[in-house]
Every structure is written in C-alpha cells, then in structure tokens.
Design a protein around this motif. Structure first.
Motif, short mmCIF file in Angstrom:
data_model
loop_
_atom_site.label_atom_id
_atom_site.label_comp_id
_atom_site.label_asym_id
_atom_site.label_seq_id
_atom_site.Cartn_x
_atom_site.Cartn_y
_atom_site.Cartn_z
N LEU A 148 43.43 27.54 -23.52
CA LEU A 148 43.64 26.62 -22.41
C LEU A 148 44.97 25.90 -22.61
N GLU A 149 45.90 26.10 -21.68
CA GLU A 149 47.22 25.48 -21.78
C GLU A 149 47.37 24.39 -20.71
N LEU A 150 47.98 23.29 -21.11
CA LEU A 150 48.25 22.17 -20.21
C LEU A 150 49.76 21.95 -20.15
N VAL A 151 50.30 22.06 -18.95
CA VAL A 151 51.75 21.98 -18.76
C VAL A 151 52.08 20.70 -18.00
N GLY A 188 46.94 13.39 -27.11
CA GLY A 188 48.09 12.69 -26.54
C GLY A 188 48.35 13.06 -25.09
N LEU A 189 47.28 13.18 -24.32
CA LEU A 189 47.40 13.57 -22.91
C LEU A 189 47.48 12.34 -22.02
N THR A 190 48.61 12.18 -21.35
CA THR A 190 48.81 11.08 -20.42
C THR A 190 49.61 11.58 -19.23
N GLY A 191 49.07 11.38 -18.03
CA GLY A 191 49.79 11.79 -16.83
C GLY A 191 49.18 13.03 -16.20
N GLU A 192 50.01 13.73 -15.43
CA GLU A 192 49.54 14.88 -14.66
C GLU A 192 49.87 16.18 -15.38
N LEU A 250 38.26 18.16 -23.56
CA LEU A 250 39.59 17.71 -23.98
C LEU A 250 39.51 16.22 -24.35
N ASP A 251 39.96 15.91 -25.57
CA ASP A 251 40.04 14.51 -26.00
C ASP A 251 41.47 14.04 -25.73
N ALA A 252 41.64 13.27 -24.64
CA ALA A 252 42.98 12.88 -24.23
C ALA A 252 43.69 12.06 -25.29
N GLN A 253 42.96 11.20 -25.98
CA GLN A 253 43.59 10.36 -27.00
C GLN A 253 44.04 11.18 -28.19
N ALA A 254 43.20 12.09 -28.66
CA ALA A 254 43.55 12.92 -29.82
C ALA A 254 44.68 13.88 -29.51
N GLY A 263 44.86 9.12 -21.03
CA GLY A 263 45.30 8.89 -22.41
C GLY A 263 44.18 8.47 -23.33
N VAL A 264 43.00 8.12 -22.79
CA VAL A 264 41.90 7.66 -23.64
C VAL A 264 40.59 8.38 -23.36
N ASP A 265 40.42 8.94 -22.19
CA ASP A 265 39.14 9.55 -21.81
C ASP A 265 39.01 10.98 -22.32
N GLN A 266 37.77 11.47 -22.28
CA GLN A 266 37.51 12.87 -22.54
C GLN A 266 37.32 13.58 -21.20
#
Length: 222
Positions: free
Chosen positions: A130-133, A162-166, A156-160, A111-114
């Motif tokens: 690039l798709e993330l499911v 909103g990527l959290t989890g698998e 990928l900027d997880a914070q920008a 959720g915060v890392d690149q």
C-alpha cells in the motif's frame, strides 16, 4: 444545499409535493374542459337541418384524454421522485456519527488517528504494498505481504508513519498484474449535505473527505 451536522435531526421536510400547485390554464385538463364547453355550445347552436358530424368531436375528445393521462403519469413520476429524495435525506441524516465503509483512494490524515480499511484483490499476489503519495510526490509504503484473492485488511497509524495532510493511495502488486485493486476505507460520518433540488446527498467522512451517498459500500452501528 442543506448541511446537517452532529446529532442534528430533520424535523420537517417540505417538498414540491406538499405545496398546492396553482391551476395551469394550459394544462391538458383545463384545455379539455374548455374544449367540452365549446363543443356543447356549438352543438346547442348548430343548424338542425345541417348538423355537424359528431365523429370529429369524439376523436378530438379522445386525443385530449390521452394527453391528460400522459400528463398525470408525468406528475406521478415527479411526486415519486420527490418522495425518494426525502427518504434519502432522512436515511443519510441518521448516518451522522456512524461508521461507514466507502470506496475511495483518497486519504485525509490528521497526524494522530488510525485509518483502517481493506483492499479487494482480483487474484493472488506475493507482493501487496500500500503506497501513499502526497502532493509533492513523496511516497510512504506499508507492506501487506503475500495474499490470496479477496479482501486484505490494513490499518494505518498516522502518528507512527508521520501521515499529515492529503494522500493518494495506490497498490503495488506482482509484476504482470496490470490492474489497480479497489481500496475501501472505514470512517465516521461527520456531517451530511443534501441538495435543495434533486441530486444525491454527500457525506463528510472522517479520514476520507466528502463522498457521494452512492459510494458507501457498507454501514456499521459503531
């Protein structure tokens, strides 16, 4: 399994090759020695007027020698395998806190890392997305633009985003390109797990998860 974390060092590795084996009474060497003892006793006590044909003794002795050589070769192979396993433990332990590149389409986002990596295209494509499911089937995308064949880097900027989890990663290409490009990710090795008996070591890579040592495509001093 043995887990090596952080900057832990391997001070001593004990393998089967360092332990003195017990004598095996059924080994080829032991049976050969027993055969020679019995053969000598039989020769010493044979009837001198009706001696036993020595050709049979020589043939049996040759067979025992062949079995003994095969057994020694098997033991040498086992010792070499143990040595290679020990070398793998030492080499993987040195990877802790280092950056590696692994072939994986799994992303573990905090959720915060690149998260950085690259895609390997087999042919040019005007569409490279690039798709993330996630586990619920929701899709988040990053357009990498038109690209020629070869390596296409991404970050990928997880914070920008909103990527959290698998997440499961996949690539969308031009219509008609029916292959799925290989996805590689860069990540820091957090700890190493080595099997007690045989098998390959596994690395816990930040942002990716647990991967086998043979899945590492590149190493870095970072």
């Amino acid at each position: 399994m043995t887990t090596i974390s952080g900057a832990a060092q391997v001070n001593n590795i004990e393998s089967a090759s360092t332990i003195t084996p017990q004598d095996n009474p059924n080994s080829a060497s032991a049976l050969k020695n027993e055969f020679i003892t019995l053969m000598v006793a039989q020769i010493e006590n044979q009837d001198p007027l009706n001696p036993t044909d020595g050709t049979e003794y020589v043939a049996q002795l040759a067979q025992f020698s062949q079995v003994e050589s095969t057994e020694n070769l098997v033991q040498l192979t086992q010792n070499n395998s143990t040595m290679l396993d020990n070398l793998q433990v030492l080499s993987t332990a040195a990877l802790i806190d280092k950056t590696v590149t692994v072939k994986s389409d799994r992303l573990s986002a905090s959720g915060v890392d690149q998260h950085a990596g690259y895609v390997e295209l087999q042919a040019p494509s005007n569409t490279v997305i690039l798709e993330l499911v996630d586990s619920l089937g929701n899709v988040k995308s990053m357009n990498l633009g038109p690209n020629s064949a070869g390596r296409v880097d991404y970050t990928l900027d997880a914070q920008a985003m909103g990527l959290t989890g698998e997440y499961q990663m996949r690539i969308k290409l031009d219509s008609g390109q029916d292959y799925q490009p290989s996805i590689y990710q860069h990540g820091q090795v957090e700890h190493v797990t080595t099997p007690l008996i045989g098998g390959t070591s596994h690395l816990q890579v930040k942002g990716v998860g647990m991967v086998a040592f043979y899945d590492v495509a590149a190493f870095s001093n970072e």
